[in-house]
Write a protein that holds these residues in place. Structure first.
Motif, PDB file in Angstrom:
ATOM      1  N   ILE A   1     -25.738  39.485  31.872  1.00 32.87           N
ATOM      2  CA  ILE A   1     -24.685  38.891  31.659  1.00 32.87           C
ATOM      3  C   ILE A   1     -26.382  38.505  30.556  1.00 32.87           C
ATOM      4  CG2 ILE A   1     -23.469  37.322  30.606  1.00 32.87           C
ATOM      5  CD1 ILE A   1     -22.095  37.716  33.780  1.00 32.87           C
ATOM      6  N   SER A   2     -26.923  37.854  31.115  1.00 36.22           N
ATOM      7  CA  SER A   2     -28.096  37.157  30.104  1.00 36.22           C
ATOM      8  C   SER A   2     -28.672  38.443  29.390  1.00 36.22           C
ATOM      9  CB  SER A   2     -29.340  36.652  31.096  1.00 36.22           C
ATOM     10  OG  SER A   2     -28.478  35.453  31.677  1.00 36.22           O
ATOM     11  N   ALA A   3     -28.937  39.483  30.151  1.00 38.18           N
ATOM     12  CA  ALA A   3     -29.860  39.927  29.793  1.00 38.18           C
ATOM     13  C   ALA A   3     -28.947  40.726  27.986  1.00 38.18           C
ATOM     14  CB  ALA A   3     -30.226  41.037  29.880  1.00 38.18           C
ATOM     15  N   PHE A   4     -27.501  41.063  28.156  1.00 39.19           N
ATOM     16  CA  PHE A   4     -26.886  41.701  26.712  1.00 39.19           C
ATOM     17  C   PHE A   4     -26.571  40.008  26.296  1.00 39.19           C
ATOM     18  CE2 PHE A   4     -22.707  41.965  24.779  1.00 39.19           C
ATOM     19  CZ  PHE A   4     -22.622  42.492  24.250  1.00 39.19           C
ATOM     20  N   MET A   5     -26.785  39.751  26.556  1.00 44.16           N
ATOM     21  CA  MET A   5     -26.499  37.866  25.283  1.00 44.16           C
ATOM     22  C   MET A   5     -27.600  38.235  24.672  1.00 44.16           C
ATOM     23  SD  MET A   5     -24.083  35.416  27.593  1.00 44.16           S
ATOM     24  CE  MET A   5     -23.881  34.006  26.689  1.00 44.16           C
ATOM     25  N   ILE A   6     -29.194  38.051  25.522  1.00 44.08           N
ATOM     26  CA  ILE A   6     -29.955  38.030  24.634  1.00 44.08           C
ATOM     27  C   ILE A   6     -30.417  38.962  24.139  1.00 44.08           C
ATOM     28  CG2 ILE A   6     -32.636  37.522  24.309  1.00 44.08           C
ATOM     29  CD1 ILE A   6     -31.809  36.162  27.393  1.00 44.08           C
ATOM     30  N   LEU A   7     -29.656  40.183  24.062  1.00 45.01           N
ATOM     31  CA  LEU A   7     -30.143  41.737  23.166  1.00 45.01           C
ATOM     32  C   LEU A   7     -29.668  41.820  22.348  1.00 45.01           C
ATOM     33  CD1 LEU A   7     -31.023  44.480  23.034  1.00 45.01           C
ATOM     34  CD2 LEU A   7     -28.884  45.173  24.406  1.00 45.01           C
ATOM     35  N   ALA A   8     -28.232  40.516  22.077  1.00 43.85           N
ATOM     36  CA  ALA A   8     -27.125  40.844  21.032  1.00 43.85           C
ATOM     37  C   ALA A   8     -27.873  40.256  20.033  1.00 43.85           C
ATOM     38  CB  ALA A   8     -25.866  40.089  21.186  1.00 43.85           C
TER      39      ALA A   8
ATOM     40  N   SER B   1     -40.100  36.392  31.276  1.00 43.53           N
ATOM     41  CA  SER B   1     -38.726  37.226  31.036  1.00 43.53           C
ATOM     42  C   SER B   1     -38.215  36.926  32.612  1.00 43.53           C
ATOM     43  CB  SER B   1     -39.042  38.225  30.279  1.00 43.53           C
ATOM     44  OG  SER B   1     -39.275  38.531  29.255  1.00 43.53           O
ATOM     45  N   LEU B   2     -38.188  35.994  33.076  1.00 44.50           N
ATOM     46  CA  LEU B   2     -37.825  36.270  34.330  1.00 44.50           C
ATOM     47  C   LEU B   2     -36.099  35.930  34.185  1.00 44.50           C
ATOM     48  CD1 LEU B   2     -40.786  34.879  36.460  1.00 44.50           C
ATOM     49  CD2 LEU B   2     -39.984  36.805  36.238  1.00 44.50           C
ATOM     50  N   GLY B   3     -35.426  35.798  35.444  1.00 35.65           N
ATOM     51  CA  GLY B   3     -33.964  35.814  35.244  1.00 35.65           C
ATOM     52  C   GLY B   3     -32.766  36.122  34.681  1.00 35.65           C
ATOM     53  N   VAL B   4     -33.302  37.984  33.829  1.00 39.19           N
ATOM     54  CA  VAL B   4     -32.714  38.824  33.362  1.00 39.19           C
ATOM     55  C   VAL B   4     -32.459  40.112  34.546  1.00 39.19           C
ATOM     56  CG1 VAL B   4     -32.783  37.068  30.565  1.00 39.19           C
ATOM     57  CG2 VAL B   4     -34.904  39.045  31.484  1.00 39.19           C
ATOM     58  N   ALA B   5     -33.267  40.187  35.098  1.00 39.28           N
ATOM     59  CA  ALA B   5     -32.745  41.330  36.066  1.00 39.28           C
ATOM     60  C   ALA B   5     -34.002  42.375  35.702  1.00 39.28           C
ATOM     61  CB  ALA B   5     -31.572  41.814  36.124  1.00 39.28           C
ATOM     62  N   GLY B   6     -34.191  42.020  34.186  1.00 36.07           N
ATOM     63  CA  GLY B   6     -35.211  43.040  33.922  1.00 36.07           C
ATOM     64  C   GLY B   6     -36.277  43.817  34.623  1.00 36.07           C
ATOM     65  N   MET B   7     -37.283  43.007  35.369  1.00 34.58           N
ATOM     66  CA  MET B   7     -37.998  43.081  36.469  1.00 34.58           C
ATOM     67  C   MET B   7     -37.915  43.965  37.722  1.00 34.58           C
ATOM     68  SD  MET B   7     -40.269  42.379  34.671  1.00 34.58           S
ATOM     69  CE  MET B   7     -41.153  41.867  32.939  1.00 34.58           C
ATOM     70  N   ILE B   8     -36.170  43.260  37.692  1.00 36.59           N
ATOM     71  CA  ILE B   8     -35.699  44.029  39.160  1.00 36.59           C
ATOM     72  C   ILE B   8     -35.105  45.629  38.666  1.00 36.59           C
ATOM     73  CG2 ILE B   8     -33.827  43.995  39.908  1.00 36.59           C
ATOM     74  CD1 ILE B   8     -33.437  41.680  40.353  1.00 36.59           C
TER      75      ILE B   8
ATOM     76  N   THR C   1     -28.298  30.961  28.260  1.00 37.87           N
ATOM     77  CA  THR C   1     -28.717  32.037  28.171  1.00 37.87           C
ATOM     78  C   THR C   1     -30.285  31.250  29.879  1.00 37.87           C
ATOM     79  OG1 THR C   1     -30.110  32.945  26.642  1.00 37.87           O
ATOM     80  CG2 THR C   1     -28.103  33.593  27.989  1.00 37.87           C
ATOM     81  N   ALA C   2     -30.480  30.310  27.852  1.00 38.57           N
ATOM     82  CA  ALA C   2     -31.910  29.473  28.382  1.00 38.57           C
ATOM     83  C   ALA C   2     -32.330  28.122  29.134  1.00 38.57           C
ATOM     84  CB  ALA C   2     -32.925  29.145  27.080  1.00 38.57           C
ATOM     85  N   LYS C   3     -30.827  27.668  29.001  1.00 39.34           N
ATOM     86  CA  LYS C   3     -30.565  25.842  30.076  1.00 39.34           C
ATOM     87  C   LYS C   3     -30.164  26.551  31.255  1.00 39.34           C
ATOM     88  CE  LYS C   3     -30.628  23.184  25.487  1.00 39.34           C
ATOM     89  NZ  LYS C   3     -29.942  22.033  24.912  1.00 39.34           N
ATOM     90  N   LEU C   4     -29.254  27.669  30.836  1.00 42.39           N
ATOM     91  CA  LEU C   4     -28.159  27.821  32.376  1.00 42.39           C
ATOM     92  C   LEU C   4     -28.090  29.108  33.070  1.00 42.39           C
ATOM     93  CD1 LEU C   4     -24.898  26.236  31.117  1.00 42.39           C
ATOM     94  CD2 LEU C   4     -26.753  25.434  32.624  1.00 42.39           C
ATOM     95  N   PHE C   5     -28.039  30.408  32.561  1.00 45.07           N
ATOM     96  CA  PHE C   5     -27.875  31.509  33.400  1.00 45.07           C
ATOM     97  C   PHE C   5     -29.240  31.945  33.693  1.00 45.07           C
ATOM     98  CE2 PHE C   5     -23.963  33.607  31.001  1.00 45.07           C
ATOM     99  CZ  PHE C   5     -22.969  32.520  31.312  1.00 45.07           C
TER     100      PHE C   5
END
Length: 471
Positions: free
Chosen positions: A107-114, A249-256, A410-414
Protein backbone atom coordinates in the motif's frame (compact mmCIF):
# COMPACT_ATOMS: atom_id res chain seq x y z
CA UNK A 1 18.33 -14.30 -17.94
CA UNK A 2 18.11 -16.22 -14.68
CA UNK A 3 14.89 -18.16 -14.25
CA UNK A 4 14.11 -18.99 -10.63
CA UNK A 5 11.17 -20.95 -9.27
CA UNK A 6 8.07 -19.52 -7.70
CA UNK A 7 6.76 -20.15 -4.22
CA UNK A 8 5.53 -23.59 -5.28
CA UNK A 9 9.09 -24.62 -6.10
CA UNK A 10 8.07 -25.64 -9.63
CA UNK A 11 6.76 -22.71 -11.68
CA UNK A 12 9.49 -20.90 -13.67
CA UNK A 13 9.97 -17.30 -12.56
CA UNK A 14 11.85 -14.44 -14.13
CA UNK A 15 14.85 -13.17 -12.17
CA UNK A 16 17.94 -10.98 -12.27
CA UNK A 17 20.57 -12.05 -14.77
CA UNK A 18 23.41 -11.44 -12.32
CA UNK A 19 24.33 -10.19 -8.85
CA UNK A 20 25.47 -6.92 -10.42
CA UNK A 21 22.05 -6.41 -12.02
CA UNK A 22 20.37 -6.91 -8.64
CA UNK A 23 22.73 -4.45 -6.97
CA UNK A 24 22.16 -1.80 -9.63
CA UNK A 25 18.39 -2.28 -9.45
CA UNK A 26 18.38 -2.13 -5.65
CA UNK A 27 20.60 0.97 -5.61
CA UNK A 28 18.34 2.53 -8.24
CA UNK A 29 15.37 1.82 -6.00
CA UNK A 30 17.03 3.47 -3.02
CA UNK A 31 18.69 6.46 -4.69
CA UNK A 32 16.19 9.27 -5.07
CA UNK A 33 15.45 12.89 -4.28
CA UNK A 34 16.25 12.37 -0.59
CA UNK A 35 19.84 11.47 -1.44
CA UNK A 36 20.29 14.32 -3.89
CA UNK A 37 18.75 17.17 -1.90
CA UNK A 38 17.70 16.42 1.67
CA UNK A 39 20.71 14.58 3.06
CA UNK A 40 23.48 17.04 2.14
CA UNK A 41 21.41 19.98 3.34
CA UNK A 42 20.63 18.22 6.61
CA UNK A 43 24.29 17.35 7.08
CA UNK A 44 25.54 20.87 6.53
CA UNK A 45 22.95 22.47 8.79
CA UNK A 46 23.26 19.95 11.63
CA UNK A 47 26.86 19.49 12.55
CA UNK A 48 28.56 18.64 9.26
CA UNK A 49 30.96 15.77 9.84
CA UNK A 50 29.30 14.90 13.14
CA UNK A 51 25.97 14.41 11.36
CA UNK A 52 27.66 12.40 8.60
CA UNK A 53 29.36 10.10 11.12
CA UNK A 54 26.13 9.57 13.03
CA UNK A 55 24.23 8.97 9.77
CA UNK A 56 26.72 6.27 8.73
CA UNK A 57 26.39 4.79 12.21
CA UNK A 58 22.59 4.65 11.69
CA UNK A 59 22.96 3.08 8.23
CA UNK A 60 25.11 0.29 9.67
CA UNK A 61 23.10 -0.38 12.83
CA UNK A 62 19.53 0.33 11.63
CA UNK A 63 19.29 0.52 7.85
CA UNK A 64 21.50 -2.41 6.90
CA UNK A 65 19.95 -4.96 9.31
CA UNK A 66 16.41 -4.15 8.08
CA UNK A 67 17.60 -4.15 4.45
CA UNK A 68 19.07 -7.63 4.90
CA UNK A 69 15.88 -8.76 6.64
CA UNK A 70 13.70 -7.65 3.74
CA UNK A 71 15.87 -9.18 1.03
CA UNK A 72 16.16 -12.53 2.82
CA UNK A 73 12.35 -12.75 3.17
CA UNK A 74 11.99 -12.16 -0.55
CA UNK A 75 14.74 -14.54 -1.61
CA UNK A 76 13.33 -17.29 0.60
CA UNK A 77 9.74 -16.81 -0.60
CA UNK A 78 10.52 -16.36 -4.32
CA UNK A 79 7.15 -14.68 -4.78
CA UNK A 80 5.33 -11.41 -4.22
CA UNK A 81 6.05 -9.58 -0.97
CA UNK A 82 2.93 -10.77 0.86
CA UNK A 83 3.23 -14.34 -0.39
CA UNK A 84 6.92 -14.48 0.57
CA UNK A 85 6.09 -13.44 4.14
CA UNK A 86 3.14 -15.86 4.25
CA UNK A 87 5.37 -18.72 3.12
CA UNK A 88 8.06 -17.99 5.71
CA UNK A 89 5.39 -17.65 8.40
CA UNK A 90 3.86 -21.00 7.41
CA UNK A 91 7.24 -22.75 7.51
CA UNK A 92 7.82 -21.16 10.93
CA UNK A 93 4.38 -22.35 12.13
CA UNK A 94 3.34 -18.72 12.69
CA UNK A 95 0.13 -16.92 11.78
CA UNK A 96 -0.38 -16.10 8.13
CA UNK A 97 -1.53 -12.66 9.23
CA UNK A 98 2.12 -11.67 9.41
CA UNK A 99 1.77 -11.15 5.65
CA UNK A 100 0.09 -7.90 6.66
CA UNK A 101 3.53 -6.34 7.21
CA UNK A 102 4.23 -6.75 3.51
CA UNK A 103 0.68 -5.72 2.65
CA UNK A 104 1.31 -2.43 4.43
CA UNK A 105 4.44 -2.03 2.32
CA UNK A 106 2.52 -2.71 -0.89
CA UNK A 107 0.00 0.00 0.00
CA UNK A 108 2.82 2.40 0.88
CA UNK A 109 4.60 1.74 -2.42
CA UNK A 110 1.43 2.45 -4.39
CA UNK A 111 0.68 5.66 -2.49
CA UNK A 112 4.24 6.93 -2.88
CA UNK A 113 4.24 5.98 -6.56
CA UNK A 114 1.19 8.18 -7.15
CA UNK A 115 2.79 11.42 -5.95
CA UNK A 116 6.38 10.47 -6.86
CA UNK A 117 5.40 10.42 -10.54
CA UNK A 118 4.06 13.95 -10.13
CA UNK A 119 7.51 15.03 -8.94
CA UNK A 120 9.00 13.04 -11.81
CA UNK A 121 6.83 15.15 -14.09
CA UNK A 122 8.35 18.30 -12.59
CA UNK A 123 11.80 16.94 -13.47
CA UNK A 124 10.65 16.31 -17.05
CA UNK A 125 9.43 19.91 -17.22
CA UNK A 126 12.81 21.28 -16.14
CA UNK A 127 14.57 19.03 -18.63
CA UNK A 128 12.39 20.68 -21.27
CA UNK A 129 13.19 24.14 -19.89
CA UNK A 130 16.94 23.54 -20.16
CA UNK A 131 16.70 21.86 -23.57
CA UNK A 132 14.99 24.98 -24.86
CA UNK A 133 17.43 27.18 -22.99
CA UNK A 134 20.39 25.39 -24.56
CA UNK A 135 19.24 26.50 -27.99
CA UNK A 136 18.68 30.05 -26.72
CA UNK A 137 21.75 30.58 -24.55
CA UNK A 138 24.19 28.34 -26.36
CA UNK A 139 26.69 25.89 -24.93
CA UNK A 140 29.12 28.30 -23.28
CA UNK A 141 26.80 30.90 -21.77
CA UNK A 142 24.95 30.88 -18.48
CA UNK A 143 21.53 29.32 -18.24
CA UNK A 144 18.20 31.11 -18.62
CA UNK A 145 19.75 34.11 -20.35
CA UNK A 146 17.75 37.30 -20.23
CA UNK A 147 15.62 36.22 -17.30
CA UNK A 148 15.61 38.17 -14.07
CA UNK A 149 15.90 36.52 -10.67
CA UNK A 150 12.19 37.09 -10.19
CA UNK A 151 11.43 35.40 -13.53
CA UNK A 152 13.44 32.32 -12.55
CA UNK A 153 11.79 32.16 -9.13
CA UNK A 154 8.39 32.29 -10.84
CA UNK A 155 8.99 29.16 -12.97
CA UNK A 156 8.23 26.59 -10.29
CA UNK A 157 5.19 28.34 -8.72
CA UNK A 158 3.73 28.80 -12.20
CA UNK A 159 4.12 25.07 -12.83
CA UNK A 160 2.38 24.23 -9.55
CA UNK A 161 -0.55 26.46 -10.50
CA UNK A 162 -1.00 24.70 -13.85
CA UNK A 163 -2.93 21.54 -12.97
CA UNK A 164 -3.43 20.48 -16.59
CA UNK A 165 0.27 20.70 -17.43
CA UNK A 166 1.23 18.79 -14.29
CA UNK A 167 -1.34 16.14 -15.16
CA UNK A 168 0.16 15.66 -18.63
CA UNK A 169 3.70 15.49 -17.23
CA UNK A 170 2.63 13.09 -14.49
CA UNK A 171 0.99 10.74 -16.99
CA UNK A 172 4.02 10.87 -19.28
CA UNK A 173 6.24 9.84 -16.39
CA UNK A 174 3.80 7.06 -15.46
CA UNK A 175 3.86 5.77 -19.05
CA UNK A 176 7.68 5.72 -19.08
CA UNK A 177 7.67 3.84 -15.77
CA UNK A 178 5.11 1.24 -16.82
CA UNK A 179 7.02 0.61 -20.05
CA UNK A 180 9.89 -0.91 -18.07
CA UNK A 181 7.74 -2.68 -15.47
CA UNK A 182 5.47 -4.28 -18.08
CA UNK A 183 8.45 -5.81 -19.87
CA UNK A 184 9.37 -7.91 -16.84
CA UNK A 185 12.35 -8.22 -14.54
CA UNK A 186 15.15 -9.17 -16.94
CA UNK A 187 13.54 -7.60 -20.01
CA UNK A 188 12.57 -4.25 -18.52
CA UNK A 189 13.36 -3.43 -14.89
CA UNK A 190 16.90 -4.76 -15.14
CA UNK A 191 17.54 -2.94 -18.42
CA UNK A 192 16.47 0.34 -16.82
CA UNK A 193 18.82 -0.26 -13.88
CA UNK A 194 21.79 -1.51 -15.89
CA UNK A 195 21.72 1.44 -18.29
CA UNK A 196 20.35 4.29 -16.20
CA UNK A 197 22.32 3.81 -12.97
CA UNK A 198 25.78 3.87 -14.61
CA UNK A 199 24.66 6.92 -16.60
CA UNK A 200 23.47 8.49 -13.34
CA UNK A 201 26.85 7.87 -11.67
CA UNK A 202 28.75 9.29 -14.66
CA UNK A 203 26.65 12.46 -14.66
CA UNK A 204 26.94 12.80 -10.89
CA UNK A 205 30.73 12.48 -10.96
CA UNK A 206 31.01 14.74 -14.01
CA UNK A 207 29.04 17.57 -12.41
CA UNK A 208 30.94 17.06 -9.15
CA UNK A 209 34.30 17.41 -10.95
CA UNK A 210 32.99 20.51 -12.72
CA UNK A 211 31.97 22.00 -9.37
CA UNK A 212 35.33 21.11 -7.84
CA UNK A 213 37.14 23.25 -10.41
CA UNK A 214 34.56 25.93 -11.07
CA UNK A 215 32.66 26.24 -7.80
CA UNK A 216 33.17 26.87 -4.11
CA UNK A 217 34.54 23.41 -3.37
CA UNK A 218 36.55 24.25 -0.27
CA UNK A 219 33.55 26.02 1.24
CA UNK A 220 31.48 22.91 0.56
CA UNK A 221 34.02 20.65 2.27
CA UNK A 222 33.90 22.91 5.32
CA UNK A 223 30.10 22.99 5.26
CA UNK A 224 29.67 19.23 4.99
CA UNK A 225 32.56 17.76 6.92
CA UNK A 226 33.57 20.13 9.73
CA UNK A 227 32.75 18.18 12.86
CA UNK A 228 30.54 20.07 15.31
CA UNK A 229 29.04 17.74 17.90
CA UNK A 230 27.29 20.65 19.65
CA UNK A 231 24.71 20.71 16.85
CA UNK A 232 24.00 16.99 17.21
CA UNK A 233 20.94 17.35 19.44
CA UNK A 234 18.51 14.47 20.16
CA UNK A 235 16.10 15.83 17.53
CA UNK A 236 18.88 16.01 14.95
CA UNK A 237 20.02 12.48 15.78
CA UNK A 238 16.49 11.16 15.37
CA UNK A 239 16.25 12.99 12.05
CA UNK A 240 19.49 11.29 10.98
CA UNK A 241 18.03 7.89 11.88
CA UNK A 242 14.93 8.66 9.85
CA UNK A 243 17.00 9.84 6.89
CA UNK A 244 19.07 6.65 6.99
CA UNK A 245 15.91 4.55 7.09
CA UNK A 246 14.06 6.35 4.29
CA UNK A 247 17.18 6.68 2.13
CA UNK A 248 17.32 2.89 1.70
CA UNK A 249 13.61 2.74 0.71
CA UNK A 250 12.76 0.41 3.57
CA UNK A 251 9.23 -0.34 4.69
CA UNK A 252 7.67 -0.33 1.21
CA UNK A 253 8.22 -4.06 0.47
CA UNK A 254 10.50 -3.04 -2.39
CA UNK A 255 13.52 -4.97 -1.17
CA UNK A 256 11.32 -7.98 -0.38
CA UNK A 257 10.05 -7.88 -3.96
CA UNK A 258 13.46 -7.33 -5.54
CA UNK A 259 14.96 -9.96 -3.23
CA UNK A 260 12.46 -12.50 -4.53
CA UNK A 261 14.17 -12.35 -7.93
CA UNK A 262 17.63 -13.14 -6.51
CA UNK A 263 19.24 -16.52 -7.13
CA UNK A 264 20.31 -18.83 -4.32
CA UNK A 265 23.99 -18.35 -5.16
CA UNK A 266 24.02 -14.67 -4.09
CA UNK A 267 25.37 -13.80 -0.64
CA UNK A 268 22.70 -11.46 0.71
CA UNK A 269 24.79 -10.00 3.54
CA UNK A 270 27.61 -8.87 1.28
CA UNK A 271 25.21 -7.66 -1.39
CA UNK A 272 23.15 -5.67 1.13
CA UNK A 273 26.32 -4.04 2.43
CA UNK A 274 27.25 -2.97 -1.11
CA UNK A 275 23.77 -1.51 -1.66
CA UNK A 276 23.91 0.46 1.61
CA UNK A 277 27.45 1.68 0.85
CA UNK A 278 26.49 2.81 -2.67
CA UNK A 279 23.38 4.61 -1.44
CA UNK A 280 25.33 6.44 1.27
CA UNK A 281 28.11 7.33 -1.15
CA UNK A 282 25.59 8.90 -3.54
CA UNK A 283 24.22 11.03 -0.71
CA UNK A 284 27.70 12.27 0.19
CA UNK A 285 28.81 12.91 -3.39
CA UNK A 286 25.51 14.69 -4.07
CA UNK A 287 26.53 17.32 -1.54
CA UNK A 288 29.89 17.73 -3.29
CA UNK A 289 27.99 18.02 -6.57
CA UNK A 290 25.34 20.56 -5.61
CA UNK A 291 26.78 22.92 -3.01
CA UNK A 292 29.91 24.12 -4.86
CA UNK A 293 27.53 25.41 -7.53
CA UNK A 294 25.14 26.92 -4.98
CA UNK A 295 27.85 28.57 -2.85
CA UNK A 296 29.71 29.94 -5.89
CA UNK A 297 26.52 31.77 -6.83
CA UNK A 298 26.13 33.10 -3.28
CA UNK A 299 22.79 31.31 -2.78
CA UNK A 300 21.13 29.63 0.21
CA UNK A 301 21.93 26.02 1.09
CA UNK A 302 18.48 25.39 2.53
CA UNK A 303 17.32 21.91 1.48
CA UNK A 304 14.05 20.57 0.15
CA UNK A 305 12.50 20.73 -3.28
CA UNK A 306 13.14 24.48 -3.36
CA UNK A 307 16.87 23.79 -3.56
CA UNK A 308 16.40 21.70 -6.69
CA UNK A 309 13.66 23.61 -8.50
CA UNK A 310 14.43 27.18 -7.46
CA UNK A 311 17.93 27.68 -6.03
CA UNK A 312 19.85 25.58 -8.56
CA UNK A 313 18.28 27.22 -11.66
CA UNK A 314 19.49 30.55 -10.25
CA UNK A 315 22.95 29.07 -9.76
CA UNK A 316 23.10 27.66 -13.29
CA UNK A 317 22.38 31.13 -14.68
CA UNK A 318 25.59 32.57 -13.26
CA UNK A 319 28.00 29.79 -14.27
CA UNK A 320 29.82 29.08 -17.55
CA UNK A 321 28.07 26.42 -19.63
CA UNK A 322 25.16 26.72 -17.22
CA UNK A 323 22.64 25.49 -19.79
CA UNK A 324 24.61 22.29 -20.36
CA UNK A 325 25.24 21.67 -16.67
CA UNK A 326 21.61 22.42 -15.82
CA UNK A 327 20.36 20.01 -18.47
CA UNK A 328 22.82 17.31 -17.35
CA UNK A 329 21.75 17.79 -13.74
CA UNK A 330 18.04 17.36 -14.39
CA UNK A 331 18.64 14.38 -16.67
CA UNK A 332 20.62 12.85 -13.80
CA UNK A 333 17.75 13.53 -11.39
CA UNK A 334 15.33 12.08 -13.94
CA UNK A 335 17.31 8.83 -14.08
CA UNK A 336 17.24 8.55 -10.27
CA UNK A 337 13.52 9.32 -10.14
CA UNK A 338 12.74 6.76 -12.86
CA UNK A 339 14.61 3.85 -11.28
CA UNK A 340 12.86 4.62 -7.99
CA UNK A 341 9.40 4.82 -9.59
CA UNK A 342 10.03 1.54 -11.43
CA UNK A 343 10.79 -0.16 -8.10
CA UNK A 344 7.70 1.38 -6.50
CA UNK A 345 5.43 0.21 -9.34
CA UNK A 346 6.89 -3.30 -9.33
CA UNK A 347 5.79 -3.88 -5.71
CA UNK A 348 1.98 -3.64 -6.27
CA UNK A 349 2.33 -5.16 -9.75
CA UNK A 350 4.04 -8.27 -8.36
CA UNK A 351 1.44 -8.49 -5.60
CA UNK A 352 -1.53 -8.16 -7.99
CA UNK A 353 -0.10 -10.73 -10.42
CA UNK A 354 0.19 -13.25 -7.58
CA UNK A 355 -3.15 -12.35 -6.01
CA UNK A 356 -5.30 -12.38 -9.13
CA UNK A 357 -3.26 -14.79 -11.29
CA UNK A 358 -2.94 -12.23 -14.09
CA UNK A 359 -0.29 -11.60 -16.71
CA UNK A 360 2.33 -8.91 -16.15
CA UNK A 361 1.50 -6.41 -18.89
CA UNK A 362 -2.23 -5.88 -18.18
CA UNK A 363 -1.53 -5.91 -14.44
CA UNK A 364 1.19 -3.25 -14.73
CA UNK A 365 -1.08 -1.11 -16.93
CA UNK A 366 -3.91 -1.40 -14.41
CA UNK A 367 -1.63 -0.38 -11.51
CA UNK A 368 -0.24 2.49 -13.60
CA UNK A 369 -3.76 3.68 -14.43
CA UNK A 370 -4.82 3.75 -10.78
CA UNK A 371 -1.59 5.45 -9.73
CA UNK A 372 -1.98 7.95 -12.56
CA UNK A 373 -5.49 8.86 -11.42
CA UNK A 374 -4.34 9.36 -7.84
CA UNK A 375 -1.39 11.34 -9.20
CA UNK A 376 -3.76 13.64 -11.08
CA UNK A 377 -5.59 14.30 -7.81
CA UNK A 378 -2.23 15.01 -6.18
CA UNK A 379 -1.30 17.46 -8.93
CA UNK A 380 -4.56 19.36 -8.55
CA UNK A 381 -4.19 19.40 -4.77
CA UNK A 382 -1.71 22.25 -5.26
CA UNK A 383 -4.15 24.42 -7.16
CA UNK A 384 -7.84 23.66 -7.86
CA UNK A 385 -8.16 21.16 -4.97
CA UNK A 386 -5.91 23.03 -2.53
CA UNK A 387 -8.79 23.47 -0.10
CA UNK A 388 -9.52 19.74 0.11
CA UNK A 389 -7.93 18.04 3.12
CA UNK A 390 -8.85 14.33 2.98
CA UNK A 391 -7.74 13.52 6.55
CA UNK A 392 -8.14 16.98 8.00
CA UNK A 393 -10.31 15.63 10.81
CA UNK A 394 -7.19 13.94 12.25
CA UNK A 395 -4.88 16.44 14.02
CA UNK A 396 -1.72 14.82 12.58
CA UNK A 397 -2.93 15.50 9.01
CA UNK A 398 -4.83 18.71 9.59
CA UNK A 399 -4.44 21.20 6.76
CA UNK A 400 -2.69 18.75 4.42
CA UNK A 401 -3.79 18.39 0.81
CA UNK A 402 -3.93 15.11 -1.10
CA UNK A 403 -0.26 14.98 -2.05
CA UNK A 404 1.03 15.99 1.38
CA UNK A 405 -1.36 13.54 3.03
CA UNK A 406 -0.03 10.65 0.93
CA UNK A 407 3.52 11.68 1.82
CA UNK A 408 2.79 12.10 5.52
CA UNK A 409 0.79 8.88 5.98
CA UNK A 410 3.47 6.76 4.34
CA UNK A 411 6.52 8.47 5.86
CA UNK A 412 5.22 8.90 9.41
CA UNK A 413 3.16 5.73 9.79
CA UNK A 414 3.09 3.02 7.15
CA UNK A 415 6.80 2.77 6.28
CA UNK A 416 8.27 2.74 9.81
CA UNK A 417 5.48 0.50 11.15
CA UNK A 418 6.08 -1.93 8.29
CA UNK A 419 9.80 -1.95 9.07
CA UNK A 420 9.13 -2.53 12.79
CA UNK A 421 6.95 -5.53 11.95
CA UNK A 422 9.62 -6.82 9.57
CA UNK A 423 12.29 -6.63 12.27
CA UNK A 424 10.04 -8.33 14.85
CA UNK A 425 9.03 -11.03 12.36
CA UNK A 426 12.58 -11.86 11.31
CA UNK A 427 14.08 -11.44 14.78
CA UNK A 428 11.47 -13.22 16.88
CA UNK A 429 8.91 -15.12 14.78
CA UNK A 430 10.66 -16.69 11.80
CA UNK A 431 12.27 -20.10 12.28
CA UNK A 432 15.96 -19.47 12.92
CA UNK A 433 16.93 -22.36 10.65
CA UNK A 434 15.33 -20.49 7.75
CA UNK A 435 17.07 -17.25 8.70
CA UNK A 436 20.47 -18.89 9.11
CA UNK A 437 20.18 -20.40 5.66
CA UNK A 438 19.41 -17.10 3.95
CA UNK A 439 21.32 -14.21 5.52
CA UNK A 440 24.88 -15.14 4.49
CA UNK A 441 26.26 -14.43 7.96
CA UNK A 442 27.92 -16.68 10.50
CA UNK A 443 29.56 -16.48 13.90
CA UNK A 444 29.76 -13.11 15.62
CA UNK A 445 28.31 -11.16 12.72
CA UNK A 446 25.19 -13.31 12.73
CA UNK A 447 24.74 -12.78 16.47
CA UNK A 448 25.26 -9.03 16.09
CA UNK A 449 22.74 -8.80 13.24
CA UNK A 450 20.18 -10.82 15.21
CA UNK A 451 20.63 -8.57 18.25
CA UNK A 452 20.16 -5.45 16.13
CA UNK A 453 17.05 -6.81 14.41
CA UNK A 454 15.52 -8.06 17.67
CA UNK A 455 16.23 -5.10 19.92
CA UNK A 456 17.78 -1.95 18.47
CA UNK A 457 15.84 -1.66 15.20
CA UNK A 458 12.32 -2.04 16.69
CA UNK A 459 13.08 0.39 19.52
CA UNK A 460 14.60 3.09 17.31
CA UNK A 461 11.96 2.73 14.59
CA UNK A 462 9.25 3.02 17.23
CA UNK A 463 10.84 6.31 18.30
CA UNK A 464 10.63 7.48 14.67
CA UNK A 465 6.89 6.70 14.64
CA UNK A 466 6.33 8.51 17.94
CA UNK A 467 8.39 11.47 16.79
CA UNK A 468 6.42 11.62 13.55
CA UNK A 469 3.15 11.66 15.48
CA UNK A 470 4.04 13.86 18.44
CA UNK A 471 7.27 15.60 17.41
Amino acid sequence: MVVTTGSDGITPRDGWSSRTAFILAAVGSAVGLGNLVRFPAEAGANGGGAFVLFYIFCIVLIGLPVLLSETLIGRHGQSSATESVRRMAAESKASRYWEGLAGLGVISAFMILAFYCVIGGWVLYYIGVFVGDLFTSGVTGGALAGMSAEDISAIFPALLENGLLMTVLDLVFVVITVYFVARGVSGGIEIAAVWLMPAFFILLLGITIYGAFGGAFSETLTYLFTVDFTKLTPDVMLAAVGQAFFSLSLGVAGMITYGSYVGRDVNLAGTSAIIAFADTSVALVAGLCIFPIVFAAGLSSEGGLGLMFDTLPHAFQSMPAGSVIGLAFFIMVGFAALTSSVALMEVPTSWAMEKFKTRRMPTAIAIATLAGLLGVASAYSMNALSGFHPLGFIPLFEGLGIMDTLDSVTAKLFMPIGAILTAVFVGWIADKRLINGENGLDGGLHKLWLFLVRWLCPVVLTLIVLFGIFG
